[in-house]
Design a protein around this motif. Structure first.
Motif: not given
Length: 409
Positions: A382-409
């Motif tokens: 559980d410990m290790t798969r959770t660490a991977l899960n939140i890494t995927g969450d962050a990767a998605c946030a970075v990618i989605v934000d970069d693609k659709f919020n190019k005007d971010k600060n």
């Protein structure tokens, strides 16, 4: 002691790692008596559970309200869900490929632990039908959903409410958004206070787990654990950083470096939701993800993005198929991929034995009576798969934000 050493010891991640090591040592020395420290871990987990459900609810409303007013709202939502589904499917495929290549279940003799075998989990593998799933997501009483911590129903209502707020006139929606954002910050402050108790809680959890189960059981499934860890590392340190490099302007090196803190917290709490405030903080402050995107993508990911669980399901299926000499063909592989991918969606982001693996095994006609062998070590998985899960969450946030919020600060 130098100032540098003091600052290192004051780092919560370092404190958690030290607490884990001390917990392991105490568990090995005291054995079953180490269960006396279990309440420390229980209190810590309860404190997290007390705060994360309202935090997720408010964050989703705030994120949906902020994004819902933009022209790219629909694209952000579709892209987020597509990312979670596709990466989970890739995770299962990787697990199946590595399981077939390394064959962790070949030659494993479980005769010495027959007493652990049980069929009591046979009735826990039911996957509801399509329309049952849809109707189950829609709450009839949202307050009951909050009381029962029914995360999918909470998500549905909060997304709906957030979109509704985004459709209001600006003079009406602005005060609501300001209030919601203030509440999010208040909850994050509360969880940061709770996290100061994390090293003590982690010590209690590790001492109890190691003292109760020891490493005897681990010897029988060493190959499974090793292959599982390799798969987690490949996905977390190669696959997700590669996606970040391909689909965003953030460098993989920066992404990996920034994720150290939330990954450490995830390892200690085994809870995607419990790690959520730290993941949001790192994404916004270090990876420069906009607040609107992080408030939408990360709480959603903490609930339904479970690529680490998907790897676990796939490898466990291969492991027991090899142990019990079950031949798997394309229909069985397809059933494992489909059940593991869909089953991971909605898996609660809190620690505990994952009964969804039962459904995966049943879908491929693999015996389930040996599952208690793995549940004894579920904390490690559980410990290790959770660490991977939140890494995927962050990767998605970075990618989605970069693609659709190019005007971010």
């Amino acid at each position: 002691m130098s100032q540098k050493k003091k600052s290192i010891l004051l780092n919560i991640g370092v404190q958690i790692i030290i607490a884990m090591i001390i917990g392991v040592i105490v568990g090995l020395l005291m054995k079953e008596d180490a269960s006396m420290f279990a309440p420390l871990g229980t209190i810590f987990i309860h404190l997290i559970k007390m705060l994360v459900v309202p935090l997720i609810a408010i964050s989703i409303i705030s994120g949906a309200a902020s994004i819902g007013g933009t022209s790219s709202a629909g694209k952000i939502g579709v892209s987020t869900f597509a990312f979670f589904l596709i990466t989970s499917a890739f995770a299962v495929a990787l697990a199946l490929g590595m399981g077939e290549y390394f064959k962790p279940g070949i030659g494993v003799d479980l005769s010495s632990v027959k007493h652990m075998f049980s069929n009591e989990y046979a009735d826990k593998g039911g996957i509801p039908g399509f329309f049952e799933t849809i109707t189950g997501i829609i709450p009839t009483n949202v307050f009951q959903s909050l009381t029962d911590a029914n995360i999918l129903q909470i998500l549905f209502f909060c997304l709906f409410l957030g979109i509704a707020i985004s459709r209001l006139e600006k003079e009406k929606s602005a005060p609501l958004l300001n209030g919601l954002n203030a509440l999010v910050e208040a909850f994050i402050w509360m969880i940061n206070i709770v996290m100061k108790f994390a090293p003590i809680g982690v010590f209690g959890l590790m001492a109890d787990a190691i003292g109760t189960f020891g490493f005897d059981v681990l010897k029988l499934i060493t190959n499974l654990v090793v292959v599982y860890m390799i798969a987690i590392l490949i996905f977390g340190f190669l696959f997700f950083p590669a996606l970040v490099k391909l689909f965003s302007s953030t460098s993989p090196k920066k992404f990996i470096s920034a994720m150290k803190k939330p990954q450490t917290v995830a390892l200690s709490t085994a809870s995607s939701m419990g790690t959520l405030p730290v993941t949001m903080e790192v994404c916004e402050d270090e990876l420069k993800v906009s607040k609107s995107t992080s408030s939408f993508v990360l709480p959603l990911g903490a609930t339904i993005n479970m690529s680490g669980n998907a790897i676990y399901y796939g490898l466990v299926a291969i492991f027991f198929a090899q142990v019990f000499h079950v031949d798997l063909g394309f229909p069985e592989y397809g059933a494992i991929i489909l059940t593991a991918t869909i089953g991971a969606i909605g898996q609660a982001g809190v620690p505990g034995p994952s009964f969804l693996v039962v459904a995966v095994l049943l879908a491929a006609n693999i015996p389930i009576e040996g599952l208690p062998l793995l549940f004894a070590l579920d904390r490690i998985f559980d410990m290790t798969r959770t660490a991977l899960n939140i890494t995927g969450d962050a990767a998605c946030a970075v990618i989605v934000d970069d693609k659709f919020n190019k005007d971010k600060n």
